[in-house]
Design an enzyme around this catalytic site. Structure first.
Site, PDB file in Angstrom:
ATOM      1  N   ARG A 233       0.852  -1.168  -0.190  1.00  0.00           N
ATOM      2  CA  ARG A 233      -0.045   0.238  -0.107  1.00  0.00           C
ATOM      3  C   ARG A 233       0.900   1.354  -0.136  1.00  0.00           C
ATOM      4  NH1 ARG A 233      -3.399  -2.709  -1.584  1.00  0.00           N
ATOM      5  NH2 ARG A 233      -5.659  -3.304  -0.529  1.00  0.00           N
ATOM      6  N   GLU A 262      -3.476   7.663  -3.900  1.00  0.00           N
ATOM      7  CA  GLU A 262      -3.911   7.233  -5.292  1.00  0.00           C
ATOM      8  C   GLU A 262      -5.302   7.850  -5.503  1.00  0.00           C
ATOM      9  OE1 GLU A 262      -2.149   3.014  -4.673  1.00  0.00           O
ATOM     10  OE2 GLU A 262      -4.154   2.511  -5.720  1.00  0.00           O
ATOM     11  N   HIS A 280      -1.722   0.266  -9.959  1.00  0.00           N
ATOM     12  CA  HIS A 280      -2.226  -0.588  -9.029  1.00  0.00           C
ATOM     13  C   HIS A 280      -2.831  -1.851  -9.693  1.00  0.00           C
ATOM     14  CE1 HIS A 280      -4.082  -0.671  -4.669  1.00  0.00           C
ATOM     15  NE2 HIS A 280      -3.750  -2.107  -5.126  1.00  0.00           N
TER      16      HIS A 280
HETATM   17  P1  NAP Z   1      -0.594 -11.321   4.950  1.00  0.00           P
HETATM   18  O1  NAP Z   1      -0.625 -12.582   4.474  1.00  0.00           O
HETATM   19  O2  NAP Z   1      -1.385 -10.945   6.051  1.00  0.00           O
HETATM   20  O3  NAP Z   1       0.930 -11.111   5.064  1.00  0.00           O
HETATM   21  C1  NAP Z   1       1.210  -9.588   5.608  1.00  0.00           C
HETATM   22  C2  NAP Z   1       2.427  -9.941   6.356  1.00  0.00           C
HETATM   23  O4  NAP Z   1       2.935  -8.554   6.841  1.00  0.00           O
HETATM   24  C3  NAP Z   1       2.450 -10.496   7.641  1.00  0.00           C
HETATM   25  O5  NAP Z   1       3.262 -11.611   7.533  1.00  0.00           O
HETATM   26  C4  NAP Z   1       2.741  -9.786   9.044  1.00  0.00           C
HETATM   27  O6  NAP Z   1       3.553 -10.472   9.911  1.00  0.00           O
HETATM   28  C5  NAP Z   1       3.455  -8.795   8.278  1.00  0.00           C
HETATM   29  N1  NAP Z   1       3.328  -7.529   9.021  1.00  0.00           N
HETATM   30  C6  NAP Z   1       2.339  -7.155   9.510  1.00  0.00           C
HETATM   31  N2  NAP Z   1       2.436  -5.696  10.223  1.00  0.00           N
HETATM   32  C7  NAP Z   1       3.870  -5.865  10.480  1.00  0.00           C
HETATM   33  C8  NAP Z   1       4.795  -5.000  11.033  1.00  0.00           C
HETATM   34  N3  NAP Z   1       4.445  -3.797  11.753  1.00  0.00           N
HETATM   35  N4  NAP Z   1       6.019  -5.213  10.838  1.00  0.00           N
HETATM   36  C9  NAP Z   1       6.566  -6.217   9.970  1.00  0.00           C
HETATM   37  N5  NAP Z   1       5.632  -6.971   9.562  1.00  0.00           N
HETATM   38  C10 NAP Z   1       4.367  -6.837   9.508  1.00  0.00           C
HETATM   39  O7  NAP Z   1      -0.751 -10.260   3.785  1.00  0.00           O
HETATM   40  P2  NAP Z   1      -0.693 -10.620   2.098  1.00  0.00           P
HETATM   41  O8  NAP Z   1      -2.045 -11.507   1.494  1.00  0.00           O
HETATM   42  O9  NAP Z   1       0.726 -11.117   1.854  1.00  0.00           O
HETATM   43  O10 NAP Z   1      -0.758  -9.049   1.507  1.00  0.00           O
HETATM   44  C11 NAP Z   1      -0.075  -7.968   2.042  1.00  0.00           C
HETATM   45  C12 NAP Z   1      -0.667  -6.761   1.665  1.00  0.00           C
HETATM   46  O11 NAP Z   1      -0.389  -6.602   0.354  1.00  0.00           O
HETATM   47  C13 NAP Z   1      -2.259  -6.442   1.823  1.00  0.00           C
HETATM   48  O12 NAP Z   1      -2.545  -6.210   3.204  1.00  0.00           O
HETATM   49  C14 NAP Z   1      -2.517  -5.661   0.582  1.00  0.00           C
HETATM   50  O13 NAP Z   1      -2.443  -4.376   1.338  1.00  0.00           O
HETATM   51  C15 NAP Z   1      -1.353  -5.745  -0.107  1.00  0.00           C
HETATM   52  N6  NAP Z   1      -1.821  -6.277  -1.458  1.00  0.00           N
HETATM   53  C16 NAP Z   1      -1.621  -5.234  -2.791  1.00  0.00           C
HETATM   54  C17 NAP Z   1      -1.884  -5.862  -3.940  1.00  0.00           C
HETATM   55  C18 NAP Z   1      -1.866  -5.010  -5.159  1.00  0.00           C
HETATM   56  O14 NAP Z   1      -2.724  -5.062  -6.174  1.00  0.00           O
HETATM   57  N7  NAP Z   1      -0.670  -4.369  -5.200  1.00  0.00           N
HETATM   58  C19 NAP Z   1      -2.596  -7.122  -3.858  1.00  0.00           C
HETATM   59  C20 NAP Z   1      -2.927  -7.989  -2.980  1.00  0.00           C
HETATM   60  C21 NAP Z   1      -2.517  -7.240  -1.743  1.00  0.00           C
HETATM   61  P3  NAP Z   1       2.990 -11.743  10.875  1.00  0.00           P
HETATM   62  O15 NAP Z   1       2.925 -12.921   9.917  1.00  0.00           O
HETATM   63  O16 NAP Z   1       4.045 -11.925  11.814  1.00  0.00           O
HETATM   64  O17 NAP Z   1       1.561 -11.285  11.274  1.00  0.00           O
END
Ligand code: NAP
Length: 313
Positions: A233, A262, A280
């Protein structure tokens, strides 16, 4: 009649599941919260997108039981208001992991090898033949990759990097022993990732803790040859500080799929050659968008049937 309001046109696969109890907005652009509240009034469910800011005004609509967002991120939704008002919120995690990781990797290669800049160079008629000094970039094979936020997408990028023989460091709140074993990854501090990685790829959700996690201090520690990629994000990276770092060539390049305001993009970014800018499109493959639409629709249907939804937030 239980009915569903959809805030943006979605792939047919999702609509078909909800037919005929569904209304799709006719607006060609994202709706304001006021417009969503007005158009969704009287519906039991809303299927929304990450471009919709969903707060109390929408969540307090009488009779609303479920808000299904067609995204993994939920930072556009006031989750404390949804809990207070008893509206179930669902998202579409997992089905977009590979597509978004692919895009992060595409940005790594595009920035390292200056692909958009090279394309612009050629189209401008400037290619006068092979040149030993022309458009040199950074080698990726064997370099060190830093994953900031090693969840589903971050881990998938790390897995892909193994095909390029990369060494993986990661930042996460909780240890990931299986990931470490599968990718020979090592947990590291934010400082170590900033100072020692050749490529840093950002994959945390946007939360109060991750806002500007990559700030001026982080960028100042990075190597002058390093690359920053953000497909998470926009506000996780301080965009003004990134413009400064890129302008002064304190880092080699950046690849961005997301932006702080955005769809606005800092004027500074638009002027620079050493940044690749995408609108995006992380999850924008036909297969993934179809899966996201059917997942969001299935979540709606489960709640309307009185069953637990597959993907509660
Ligand atoms: P996810 O599986 O929930 O992974 C997020 C990771 O971030 C988790 O491992 C979490 O750690 C870690 N995290 C959260 N807060 C943190 C902090 N303060 N310091 C360090 N690590 C932290 O989510 P995902 O499916 O991979 O997606 C991640 C993000 O990508 C989404 O939230 C979304 O905003 C973005 N996204 C963007 C697109 C796009 O079109 N560009 C598409 C999909 C998603 P823990 O495991 O330790 O809790």
């Amino acid at each position: 009649m239980k009915s569903v309001f959809i805030t943006r046109p979605i792939p047919e696969s999702g609509l078909a599941l909800l037919f005929p109890h569904v209304t799709v907005t006719t607006s060609p652009k994202p709706l304001t919260p006021e417009e969503i509240a007005f158009q969704a009034e009287g519906n039991t469910a809303i299927l929304c997108q990450l471009t919709d800011k969903i707060g109390e005004q929408v969540l307090s609509l009488p009779g609303l039981r479920v808000l299904a967002t067609m995204s993994a991120g939920t930072d556009h939704i006031d989750l404390s208001a949804s809990r207070r008002l008893g509206v179930t919120v669902t998202n579409t995690p997992g089905c977009l992991t590979e597509a978004t990781a692919e895009l992060a990797f595409a940005l790594i290669l595009a920035t390292a090898r200056r692909l958009p800049e090279s394309d612009r160079f050629l189209r401008a008629g400037r290619f006068k033949g092979w040149d030993p000094l022309l458009l040199q970039g950074q080698t990726i094979v064997g370099k060190r990759l830093g994953i900031v936020g090693a969840g589903r997408i971050g881990q998938e990028v790390a897995r892909m990097s193994k095909g390029f023989g990369m060494e993986v460091l990661y930042l996460s709140r909780t240890p990931k022993p299986e990931f470490e074993a599968a990718c020979a990854a090592r947990s590291a501090s934010l400082d170590e990732i900033a100072a020692t990685c050749d490529v840093v790829s950002v994959h945390t959700p946007l939360t109060p803790e991750t806002r500007h996690l990559v700030d001026a201090a982080f960028l100042a520690k990075m190597k002058p040859t390093a690359i920053l990629v953000n497909t998470a994000r926009g506000p996780v990276v301080d965009e003004a500080a990134l413009v400064d770092a890129l302008r002064q060539k304190r880092i080699f390049a950046a690849g961005l799929d997301v932006f702080e305001e955005e769809p606005a993009v800092s004027a500074g970014l638009l002027e620079l050659e050493n940044v690749v800018l995408l609108p995006h499109i992380g999850s924008a493959t036909f297969e993934t968008r179809n899966r996201m639409a059917t997942m969001a629709a299935s979540n709606v249907l489960a709640v309307l049937r009185g069953e637990p939804p597959p993907n509660p937030v």
